[in-house]
Design a protein around this motif. Structure first.
Motif, PDB file in Angstrom:
ATOM      1  N   VAL A  65      -5.011   2.437   7.997  1.00 61.57           N
ATOM      2  CA  VAL A  65      -5.727   3.230   6.995  1.00 61.57           C
ATOM      3  C   VAL A  65      -4.684   3.859   6.074  1.00 61.57           C
ATOM      4  CG1 VAL A  65      -7.719   3.763   8.466  1.00 61.57           C
ATOM      5  CG2 VAL A  65      -5.774   5.308   8.483  1.00 61.57           C
ATOM      6  N   MET A  66      -5.058   4.033   4.794  1.00 65.53           N
ATOM      7  CA  MET A  66      -4.158   4.681   3.832  1.00 65.53           C
ATOM      8  C   MET A  66      -4.998   5.463   2.840  1.00 65.53           C
ATOM      9  SD  MET A  66      -1.495   1.576   3.048  1.00 65.53           S
ATOM     10  CE  MET A  66      -0.100   2.487   2.392  1.00 65.53           C
ATOM     11  N   ARG A  67      -4.635   6.729   2.680  1.00 65.45           N
ATOM     12  CA  ARG A  67      -5.334   7.532   1.672  1.00 65.45           C
ATOM     13  C   ARG A  67      -4.302   8.201   0.781  1.00 65.45           C
ATOM     14  NH1 ARG A  67      -9.191  12.940   1.896  1.00 65.45           N
ATOM     15  NH2 ARG A  67      -7.169  13.982   2.064  1.00 65.45           N
ATOM     16  N   ALA A  68      -4.462   7.993  -0.519  1.00 63.18           N
ATOM     17  CA  ALA A  68      -3.636   8.687  -1.529  1.00 63.18           C
ATOM     18  C   ALA A  68      -2.148   8.433  -1.349  1.00 63.18           C
ATOM     19  CB  ALA A  68      -3.932  10.187  -1.503  1.00 63.18           C
ATOM     20  N   VAL A  69      -1.789   7.202  -1.024  1.00 63.52           N
ATOM     21  CA  VAL A  69      -0.367   6.901  -0.798  1.00 63.52           C
ATOM     22  C   VAL A  69       0.215   6.096  -1.955  1.00 63.52           C
ATOM     23  CG1 VAL A  69       1.300   5.805   0.754  1.00 63.52           C
ATOM     24  CG2 VAL A  69      -0.705   6.955   1.693  1.00 63.52           C
ATOM     25  N   ALA A  70      -0.498   5.073  -2.406  1.00 60.38           N
ATOM     26  CA  ALA A  70       0.069   4.200  -3.429  1.00 60.38           C
ATOM     27  C   ALA A  70      -1.053   3.383  -4.072  1.00 60.38           C
ATOM     28  CB  ALA A  70       1.085   3.244  -2.789  1.00 60.38           C
ATOM     29  N   ARG A  71      -0.710   2.784  -5.211  1.00 60.57           N
ATOM     30  CA  ARG A  71      -1.666   1.881  -5.860  1.00 60.57           C
ATOM     31  C   ARG A  71      -2.017   0.746  -4.918  1.00 60.57           C
ATOM     32  NH1 ARG A  71       0.106  -0.870 -11.492  1.00 60.57           N
ATOM     33  NH2 ARG A  71       0.789  -2.533 -10.083  1.00 60.57           N
ATOM     34  N   GLY A  72      -3.173   0.161  -5.093  1.00 59.58           N
ATOM     35  CA  GLY A  72      -3.684  -0.830  -4.148  1.00 59.58           C
ATOM     36  C   GLY A  72      -2.705  -1.936  -3.772  1.00 59.58           C
ATOM     37  N   ASP A  73      -2.038  -2.531  -4.782  1.00 55.85           N
ATOM     38  CA  ASP A  73      -1.136  -3.650  -4.465  1.00 55.85           C
ATOM     39  C   ASP A  73       0.049  -3.184  -3.627  1.00 55.85           C
ATOM     40  OD1 ASP A  73      -0.317  -2.223  -6.729  1.00 55.85           O
ATOM     41  OD2 ASP A  73       0.627  -3.951  -7.698  1.00 55.85           O
ATOM     42  N   GLY A 123      10.054 -12.251   4.140  1.00 54.13           N
ATOM     43  CA  GLY A 123      10.552 -11.431   3.030  1.00 54.13           C
ATOM     44  C   GLY A 123       9.846 -10.086   2.933  1.00 54.13           C
ATOM     45  N   PHE A 124       8.753  -9.925   3.691  1.00 57.45           N
ATOM     46  CA  PHE A 124       8.067  -8.625   3.724  1.00 57.45           C
ATOM     47  C   PHE A 124       8.251  -7.997   5.101  1.00 57.45           C
ATOM     48  CE2 PHE A 124       5.573 -11.103   0.618  1.00 57.45           C
ATOM     49  CZ  PHE A 124       5.785 -10.304  -0.489  1.00 57.45           C
ATOM     50  N   PRO A 125       8.435  -6.694   5.198  1.00 61.85           N
ATOM     51  CA  PRO A 125       8.471  -5.763   4.074  1.00 61.85           C
ATOM     52  C   PRO A 125       9.753  -5.910   3.259  1.00 61.85           C
ATOM     53  CG  PRO A 125       9.103  -4.654   6.087  1.00 61.85           C
ATOM     54  CD  PRO A 125       8.706  -6.042   6.476  1.00 61.85           C
ATOM     55  N   ARG A 126       9.637  -5.691   1.946  1.00 62.95           N
ATOM     56  CA  ARG A 126      10.851  -5.647   1.153  1.00 62.95           C
ATOM     57  C   ARG A 126      11.571  -4.329   1.431  1.00 62.95           C
ATOM     58  NH1 ARG A 126       9.159  -6.796  -4.873  1.00 62.95           N
ATOM     59  NH2 ARG A 126       7.107  -5.978  -4.292  1.00 62.95           N
ATOM     60  N   LYS A 127      12.766  -4.180   0.868  1.00 66.25           N
ATOM     61  CA  LYS A 127      13.550  -2.950   1.114  1.00 66.25           C
ATOM     62  C   LYS A 127      12.772  -1.724   0.626  1.00 66.25           C
ATOM     63  CE  LYS A 127      18.136  -4.894   1.017  1.00 66.25           C
ATOM     64  NZ  LYS A 127      18.985  -5.559   0.047  1.00 66.25           N
ATOM     65  N   PRO A 128      13.048  -0.537   1.220  1.00 64.06           N
ATOM     66  CA  PRO A 128      12.344   0.673   0.810  1.00 64.06           C
ATOM     67  C   PRO A 128      12.346   0.864  -0.713  1.00 64.06           C
ATOM     68  CG  PRO A 128      13.669   1.149   2.731  1.00 64.06           C
ATOM     69  CD  PRO A 128      13.986  -0.268   2.340  1.00 64.06           C
ATOM     70  N   GLY A 129      11.177   1.132  -1.230  1.00 65.77           N
ATOM     71  CA  GLY A 129      11.046   1.425  -2.659  1.00 65.77           C
ATOM     72  C   GLY A 129      10.710   0.214  -3.519  1.00 65.77           C
ATOM     73  N   MET A 130      10.993  -0.996  -3.008  1.00 68.11           N
ATOM     74  CA  MET A 130      10.806  -2.198  -3.838  1.00 68.11           C
ATOM     75  C   MET A 130       9.328  -2.456  -4.154  1.00 68.11           C
ATOM     76  SD  MET A 130      13.741  -3.361  -4.542  1.00 68.11           S
ATOM     77  CE  MET A 130      13.727  -5.093  -4.942  1.00 68.11           C
ATOM     78  N   ALA A 131       8.462  -2.127  -3.199  1.00 68.76           N
ATOM     79  CA  ALA A 131       7.031  -2.413  -3.401  1.00 68.76           C
ATOM     80  C   ALA A 131       6.497  -1.673  -4.628  1.00 68.76           C
ATOM     81  CB  ALA A 131       6.227  -2.011  -2.152  1.00 68.76           C
ATOM     82  N   SER A 132       6.947  -0.425  -4.828  1.00 64.78           N
ATOM     83  CA  SER A 132       6.445   0.285  -6.013  1.00 64.78           C
ATOM     84  C   SER A 132       7.307   0.041  -7.251  1.00 64.78           C
ATOM     85  CB  SER A 132       6.289   1.786  -5.742  1.00 64.78           C
ATOM     86  OG  SER A 132       7.322   2.263  -4.961  1.00 64.78           O
ATOM     87  N   LYS A 133       8.574  -0.319  -7.039  1.00 65.25           N
ATOM     88  CA  LYS A 133       9.439  -0.577  -8.202  1.00 65.25           C
ATOM     89  C   LYS A 133       9.078  -1.921  -8.862  1.00 65.25           C
ATOM     90  CE  LYS A 133      14.271   0.153  -9.324  1.00 65.25           C
ATOM     91  NZ  LYS A 133      15.636   0.123  -8.816  1.00 65.25           N
ATOM     92  N   PHE A 134       8.818  -2.903  -8.039  1.00 68.11           N
ATOM     93  CA  PHE A 134       8.444  -4.233  -8.558  1.00 68.11           C
ATOM     94  C   PHE A 134       7.127  -4.649  -7.889  1.00 68.11           C
ATOM     95  CE2 PHE A 134      13.129  -4.011  -8.529  1.00 68.11           C
ATOM     96  CZ  PHE A 134      13.362  -4.131  -9.888  1.00 68.11           C
ATOM     97  N   PRO A 135       6.019  -4.057  -8.326  1.00 66.75           N
ATOM     98  CA  PRO A 135       4.747  -4.264  -7.597  1.00 66.75           C
ATOM     99  C   PRO A 135       4.282  -5.722  -7.639  1.00 66.75           C
ATOM    100  CG  PRO A 135       4.548  -2.539  -9.285  1.00 66.75           C
ATOM    101  CD  PRO A 135       5.878  -3.191  -9.488  1.00 66.75           C
TER     102      PRO A 135
END
Ligand SMILES: C[S@@+](CC[C@H](N)C(=O)[O-])C[C@H]1O[C@@H](n2cnc3c(N)ncnc32)[C@H](O)[C@@H]1O
Length: 222
Positions: free
Chosen positions: A128-136, A206-218
């Motif tokens: 479950v995730m609430r208010a953490v990040a955009r859907g992708d 290749g997932f998870p990518r390095k910390p921060g990459m998911a939001s930096k390069f969505p």
């Protein structure tokens, strides 16, 4: 039947105790300080999303903050097992304190970035995730942690309409399939959605990518 009547008085008391702990925490876990409002925003929202559903098995709450929605669902479904993860240690210490006061034996709290925790963790039946990040971004963080056949539940507000195209693009790249989008309304009139994705194939390498990459390069924009 009144919504709250579906829970025992012991469970309702725990919800109220949790709200008191949240709003009185010195660590600013919620901007809502009014008890009644906090009951709606934190407890009712966490629960209404799962009204009519039965949860079984093991779950992870990613970006749990002060323990929402994980602690609420752990109280409502005592037969489920929960790991609540947040990167901010002081929040995680508060989750531990709340769990201990509420005598919750089905909750473990972990201080870690989820991308790091993913590498060492076993897998869960659901996230479950609430208010953490955009859907992708949320789907990318959750997918590696879920068993094949498991489910990701995203708590979303009206903004979901704008972000869903990103989530759909990402889901195809992550072995996930959109399953449902369930609307509900809180008693203050605000509208919410529970968006459900199922993991239908293994998360690609290749997932998870390095910390921060998911939001930096969505993934939804690549
Ligand atoms: C806006 S708060 C929401 C907290 C809670 N889920 C709620 O709805 O009240 C977002 C939380 O996600 C955590 N978070 C964001 N990215 C994270 C990551 N990559 N790993 C772990 N926690 C993360 C933040 O530290 C923050 O506590």
């Amino acid at each position: 039947m009144n919504f709250w009547d579906s829970f025992s008085s012991d469970i309702c008391e725990r919800f109220q105790r949790l709200v008191d702990l949240l709003i009185s925490s010195p660590h600013n876990l919620t901007s809502v300080k009014d008890r009644e409002k906090a009951m709606i925003i934190h407890i009712e929202d966490s629960l209404l999303a799962f009204e009519g559903r039965k949860l079984e098995g093991s779950y992870i709450d990613i970006g749990s903050g002060g323990g929402i929605p994980g602690l609420v669902l752990a109280i409502a479904f005592p037969e489920t097992e929960w790991v609540l993860v947040d990167s901010i240690t002081k929040k995680v210490r508060e989750i531990e304190r709340f769990s201990s006061i509420l005598s919750l034996s089905n909750v473990t709290a972990v201080a870690s970035r989820i991308e790091e925790y993913s590498k060492e963790s076993s897998r869960f039946d659901g996230a479950v995730m609430r208010a953490v990040a955009r859907g992708d971004v949320a789907l990318e963080l959750a997918a590696p942690l879920i068993e094949r056949g498991g489910v990701i539940y995203l708590y979303k507000g009206p903004g979901w309409e704008d972000e869903k195209r990103f989530a759909f693009l990402a889901s195809a790249k992550l072995g996930l399939q959109f399953r449902d989008e369930m609307s509900y309304r809180l008693s203050d009139g605000s509208s919410r959605k529970l968006v459900i994705f199922k993991k239908v194939s293994e998360t690609p390498k290749g997932f998870p990518r390095k910390p921060g990459m998911a939001s930096k390069f969505p993934l939804g924009e690549k």
